[in-house]
Design a protein around this motif. Structure first.
Motif, mmCIF file in Angstrom:
data_model
loop_
_atom_site.group_PDB
_atom_site.id
_atom_site.type_symbol
_atom_site.label_atom_id
_atom_site.label_comp_id
_atom_site.label_asym_id
_atom_site.label_seq_id
_atom_site.Cartn_x
_atom_site.Cartn_y
_atom_site.Cartn_z
ATOM 1 N N ALA A 50 -3.820 -5.784 2.497
ATOM 2 C CA ALA A 50 -4.750 -4.659 2.361
ATOM 3 C C ALA A 50 -3.981 -3.343 2.217
ATOM 4 C CB ALA A 50 -5.694 -4.602 3.559
ATOM 5 N N GLN A 51 -2.896 -3.178 2.977
ATOM 6 C CA GLN A 51 -2.084 -1.968 2.868
ATOM 7 C C GLN A 51 -1.434 -1.867 1.486
ATOM 8 O OE1 GLN A 51 0.487 -2.595 6.248
ATOM 9 N NE2 GLN A 51 -0.697 -1.178 7.518
ATOM 10 N N ALA A 52 -0.958 -2.992 0.975
ATOM 11 C CA ALA A 52 -0.341 -3.007 -0.350
ATOM 12 C C ALA A 52 -1.363 -2.646 -1.427
ATOM 13 C CB ALA A 52 0.290 -4.374 -0.635
ATOM 14 N N LEU A 53 -2.558 -3.203 -1.321
ATOM 15 C CA LEU A 53 -3.600 -2.892 -2.293
ATOM 16 C C LEU A 53 -3.967 -1.411 -2.250
ATOM 17 C CD1 LEU A 53 -5.841 -6.039 -1.828
ATOM 18 C CD2 LEU A 53 -4.485 -5.469 -3.863
ATOM 19 N N ALA A 54 -4.084 -0.859 -1.054
ATOM 20 C CA ALA A 54 -4.407 0.559 -0.905
ATOM 21 C C ALA A 54 -3.299 1.435 -1.495
ATOM 22 C CB ALA A 54 -4.649 0.902 0.554
ATOM 23 N N ALA A 55 -2.048 1.045 -1.267
ATOM 24 C CA ALA A 55 -0.908 1.806 -1.816
ATOM 25 C C ALA A 55 -0.903 1.743 -3.336
ATOM 26 C CB ALA A 55 0.409 1.272 -1.245
ATOM 27 N N LEU A 56 -1.196 0.573 -3.888
ATOM 28 C CA LEU A 56 -1.255 0.440 -5.354
ATOM 29 C C LEU A 56 -2.386 1.287 -5.938
ATOM 30 C CD1 LEU A 56 -0.617 -3.389 -5.795
ATOM 31 C CD2 LEU A 56 0.885 -1.511 -6.539
ATOM 32 N N ALA A 57 -3.502 1.309 -5.261
ATOM 33 C CA ALA A 57 -4.641 2.086 -5.746
ATOM 34 C C ALA A 57 -4.347 3.581 -5.702
ATOM 35 C CB ALA A 57 -5.888 1.774 -4.924
ATOM 36 N N ALA A 58 -3.495 4.001 -4.774
ATOM 37 C CA ALA A 58 -3.163 5.421 -4.629
ATOM 38 C C ALA A 58 -2.221 5.906 -5.743
ATOM 39 C CB ALA A 58 -2.535 5.687 -3.273
ATOM 40 N N VAL A 59 -1.527 4.979 -6.373
ATOM 41 C CA VAL A 59 -0.597 5.318 -7.449
ATOM 42 C C VAL A 59 -1.375 5.343 -8.757
ATOM 43 C CG1 VAL A 59 1.476 4.635 -8.688
ATOM 44 C CG2 VAL A 59 1.317 4.237 -6.227
#
Length: 72
Positions: free
Chosen positions: A62-71
């Protein structure tokens, strides 16, 4: 390195403890996580400590997905 106000994320009883102790603490040491929430996390995912929760693959995903979405 940025400092973090641990009183914002930990219950009062844990806010002044060393981080090594906090990582070994029950997840209910996190502000907003009840003892019942901790029981449910243990039942569902085998999570017993703050460190277990941090290492839970679903949390990391979930953290990885959120980080990807922020980029963008």
């Amino acid at each position: 390195m940025t400092s973090m106000d641990l009183t914002k994320v930990l219950d009062k009883a844990w806010a002044d403890k060393p981080l090594a102790d906090v990582l070994g603490a029950p997840v209910a040491a996190l502000k907003g996580v009840s003892d019942r929430d901790g029981e449910l996390l243990k039942e569902a995912f085998g999570v017993e400590t703050v460190a277990d929760l941090a290492d839970l693959k679903y949390v990391r995903w979930a953290q990885a997905l959120a980080a990807l979405a922020a980029v963008k």
